[in-house]
Scaffold this motif. Structure first.
Motif, short mmCIF file in Angstrom:
data_model
loop_
_atom_site.label_atom_id
_atom_site.label_comp_id
_atom_site.label_asym_id
_atom_site.label_seq_id
_atom_site.Cartn_x
_atom_site.Cartn_y
_atom_site.Cartn_z
N THR A 69 13.97 34.12 36.11
CA THR A 69 15.34 33.67 35.55
C THR A 69 15.92 32.36 36.32
O THR A 69 16.43 31.70 35.98
N TRP A 70 15.62 32.46 37.83
CA TRP A 70 16.35 31.56 38.64
C TRP A 70 15.59 30.04 38.43
O TRP A 70 16.28 29.32 38.90
N MET A 71 14.54 30.18 37.98
CA MET A 71 14.01 28.72 37.46
C MET A 71 14.53 28.06 36.19
O MET A 71 14.24 26.92 36.09
N PRO A 93 17.94 28.45 34.88
CA PRO A 93 19.26 28.92 34.56
C PRO A 93 19.89 28.33 33.43
O PRO A 93 20.89 28.91 32.85
N LYS A 94 19.82 27.15 32.94
CA LYS A 94 20.31 26.78 32.00
C LYS A 94 19.83 27.32 30.70
O LYS A 94 20.69 27.59 29.78
N ALA A 95 18.75 27.76 30.49
CA ALA A 95 18.29 28.45 29.31
C ALA A 95 18.70 29.74 29.25
O ALA A 95 19.23 30.15 28.35
N ILE A 96 18.82 30.42 30.60
CA ILE A 96 19.55 31.86 30.63
C ILE A 96 21.06 31.82 30.08
O ILE A 96 21.67 32.65 29.35
N ALA A 97 21.74 30.69 30.65
CA ALA A 97 23.13 30.58 30.43
C ALA A 97 23.16 30.17 28.75
O ALA A 97 24.29 30.77 28.17
N SER A 98 22.35 29.37 28.30
CA SER A 98 22.53 29.24 26.91
C SER A 98 22.16 30.53 26.19
O SER A 98 22.87 30.84 24.93
N ARG A 99 21.37 31.14 26.40
CA ARG A 99 21.13 32.74 25.64
C ARG A 99 22.53 33.62 25.88
O ARG A 99 22.72 34.36 25.00
N ASN A 100 23.06 33.55 27.04
CA ASN A 100 24.09 34.48 27.30
C ASN A 100 25.23 34.04 26.43
O ASN A 100 25.85 34.88 25.98
N LYS A 101 25.36 32.54 26.28
CA LYS A 101 26.67 32.05 25.37
C LYS A 101 26.36 32.77 23.93
O LYS A 101 27.24 33.24 23.49
N MET A 102 25.26 32.85 23.50
CA MET A 102 24.88 32.99 22.16
C MET A 102 25.03 34.39 22.00
O MET A 102 25.71 34.99 21.07
N THR A 103 24.35 35.40 23.13
CA THR A 103 24.59 36.68 22.83
C THR A 103 26.01 37.23 22.95
O THR A 103 26.66 38.09 22.35
N SER A 104 26.82 36.56 23.82
CA SER A 104 28.33 36.88 24.08
C SER A 104 29.02 36.48 22.88
O SER A 104 29.90 37.36 22.08
N HIS A 105 28.60 35.40 21.94
CA HIS A 105 29.10 35.17 20.59
C HIS A 105 28.94 36.38 19.52
O HIS A 105 29.80 36.93 19.00
N ILE A 106 27.62 36.88 19.53
CA ILE A 106 27.28 37.80 18.72
C ILE A 106 28.15 39.10 18.92
O ILE A 106 28.58 40.03 18.18
N HIS A 107 28.06 39.47 20.33
CA HIS A 107 28.84 40.68 20.89
C HIS A 107 30.13 40.64 20.28
O HIS A 107 30.57 41.88 19.91
N ASN A 108 30.74 39.52 20.46
CA ASN A 108 32.14 39.33 20.00
C ASN A 108 32.54 39.79 18.62
O ASN A 108 33.29 40.44 18.20
#
Ligand code: HEM
Length: 553
Positions: free
Chosen positions: A235-237, A239-254
């Protein structure tokens, strides 16, 4: 001093160096050619240069061309690869081997789905056990049944209806507004944004857009990062990809939090709800109720991605083809006019999808742009398929792209006098590839077994709307070379929806707008973007600037 070559003057260090170099060369040569001789049952290994990493680097970083090259080098034989310590057997399409793989009941997807959900989509470890549940009513089986039954029948009709209505509403508004030419920076982005928003609305309802106003922008950012997520890097290699995934999961979570405030409607009477979306979404949530809240989010994200990205990418190619071949537009208009209600963009969905020219555009788009890695694993040790035996830990991989671009199978049109290139090489999008015209022996999708004599025409034939009215759509005899949706019991459940969606979007866009490309030289260079290879349909690799205005009908 003489400059003549005298090896013995190297002394001991020189000799040692020679021994080391020679030994290294021998080892390298052995490694390079190891297993590459075919001996009946044995599966040859792909050559590699770096012993520890073996085939990892070219497979992960240039997978598309790498598999195309392996297919050229090894022909009809399966090929063994070692990628990140995992055994992958590339299964060629020829001789029906890939088709056998798709249909085999001795192979399963389950371990690979688990790996995919964990590594690429971030499914929590504690939820993964539910996927390997072997009981009779395990959630994976129930999910499989729900996907296949609700992506056909009445739920499919609702899904397609709402997508079409939303798309038409937005496009009608733009057509009315754009009475003068309007410049657009990129045709694909325009079509993609219109279609994916309509589809997200039909799948998830309207409330998700209130909860996450930047949803569509963030979805496409996530989609852009998927090639990095799929490489299995730490994941440390990425970071942008992980951030974009987190953003989507946070939308769906909300969105899920909001869903808990409003009880789901009765699924028997309500196929779609503005808060809960399509019945399929709430049914799946019920099936997977034992998943953690994070697991439920991943489950939805997986379906949203599978549903939206592939069909959106496939929709653009027929529209781009009309810019390449301007005579295509009046033919599409002529074929579709009886199915629309002028002056609106409303259409008859059932009859529109029967038009042979639109079907050929749709099928050619799947042939031209689909590059999905289809994977299976043996259910037990030593599973035999054809002449080969596979281990329990082997991952079998077929790529529909190589089959779809096999020029020994696909018809490429006529050979013309003094021109060595066929009229329509497989590397080109040919709108009529799947049509057989009664008076054109060079038409039809499959190469004839006995070559036809060179054509007398000096230019590619141009068919007219009258010709199209007599053309027959050919879809038989293609199975070993055309499997955009995979096959067997795992065949894509969204294929009926995708077909309708691609066909009606192409018809609506062509009907709604006149389009003029602003940089023809850019259009000439556009190809499917190989960075997305193995993950789905390939979008264009560059933007196409154009001007559009509402068409007066
Ligand atoms: C051009 C459009 C599409 C293409 C080329 C495509 C292709 C594929 C392929 C190749 C597979 C794997 C099949 C196998 O392993 O044999 C698949 C699976 C799947 N597709 Fe599609 N697909 C498309 C559109 C859609 C749409 C619109 C949806 C949803 C509405 C969808 C939902 C799924 C799902 C849920 C799976 C996994 C099924 C399972 O695990 O049993 N796809 N698709």
């Amino acid at each position: 001093m003489s400059l003549s070559y005298r090896p013995y003057e190297f002394g001991f260090p020189g000799l040692l160096a020679m021994v080391v170099v020679t030994t290294a060369l021998v080892i390298y040569t052995k490694i390079y050619f190891c297993g590459s001789s075919l001996d009946g049952e044995r599966i040859p290994s792909a050559p590699y240069r770096i012993p520890f990493l073996r085939n990892t680097i070219p497979f992960l970083f240039n997978s598309h061309q790498y598999l195309v090259n392996l297919r050229e080098k090894f022909g009809t034989s399966p090929v063994r690869l070692s990628v990140g310590g995992q055994n992958i057997i590339y299964i060629p399409h020829s001789d029906g081997t890939a088709t056998k793989m798709l249909k085999s009941r001795n192979l399963t997807q389950t371990p690979l789905i688990i790996k995919h959900l964990r590594d690429n989509f971030g499914m929590p470890e504690r939820d993964l056990r539910l996927y390997s549940d072997q009981s009779d009513n395990n959630p994976s089986q129930a999910d499989h049944r729900a996907l296949h039954s609700m992506l056909s029948g009445t739920t499919l009709e609702t899904f397609a209806d709402i997508t079409a209505t939303q798309l038409v509403k937005s496009i009608e508004a733009k057509r009315a507004e754009w009475t003068d030419w309007v410049e657009l920076p990129d045709l694909y982005t325009f079509v993609r944004d219109e279609l994916s928003r309509a589809q997200m609305y039909a799948l998830c309802g309207s409330e998700i857009f209130n909860v996450a106003p930047t949803l569509m922008h963030d979805f496409w950012e996530f989609d852009k990062q998927l090639p990095n997520l799929f490489k299995g890097l730490p994941t440390w290699m990425i970071p942008k990809a992980i951030a974009s995934r987190n953003k989507m999961t946070s939308h769906i979570h909300n969105w899920h939090t909001r869903l808990r405030e409003a009880p789901p409607p009765n699924p028997d009477t309500t196929p779609w709800d503005p808060i809960h979306g399509l019945r399929l979404m709430s049914s799946r949530r019920k099936i997977w109720h034992e998943l953690s809240p994070e697991g439920q989010v991943v489950q939805d994200l997986g379906l949203i991605r599978a549903s939206i990205s592939n069909s959106t990418a496939a929709t653009i190619w027929p529209i781009l083809a009309t810019l390449h071949h301007p005579t295509l537009t009046p033919r599409i208009l002529a074929a579709t006019t009886p199915h629309f209600t002028p002056p609106t963009l409303s259409f008859n969905r059932q009859t529109l999808t029967t038009i042979p020219l639109l079907n050929s555009l749709y099928l050619e788009s799947l042939r031209y742009s689909t590059a999905v890695a289809i994977t299976r694993q043996p259910r037990a040790p030593d599973i035999k398929m054809g002449n080969h035996t596979f281990n329990h830990s082997d991952t079998l991989l077929a790529l529909n792209w190589t089959a779809h671009y096999d020029s020994s199978f696909w018809n490429e049109g006529a050979i013309r006098p003094n021109i060595t290139e066929p009229e329509h090489p497989v590397e080109e999008f040919w709108a009529e590839r799947f049509l057989k015209y009664p008076n054109d022996p060079y038409s039809g999708p499959i190469r004839t077994s006995t070559p036809l004599p060179p054509a007398t025409r000096t230019k590619p034939s141009i068919h007219t709307a009258a010709d199209d009215a007599t053309a027959k759509l050919i879809t038989t005899g293609l199975q070993d070379n055309f499997f955009p949706y995979g096959g067997g019991s795992n065949i894509c459940p969204g294929r009926h929806f995708a077909k309708q969606e691609i066909i009606f979007t192409v018809a609506v866009m062509i009907r709604a707008f006149e389009m003029e490309v602003l940089e023809p030289e850019v259009l000439e260079g556009v190809r499917p973007d190989e960075r997305y290879s193995l993950m789905g349909n390939l979008p264009p690799d560059r933007g196409v600037r154009l001007r559009v205005r509402g068409r007066r009908i």
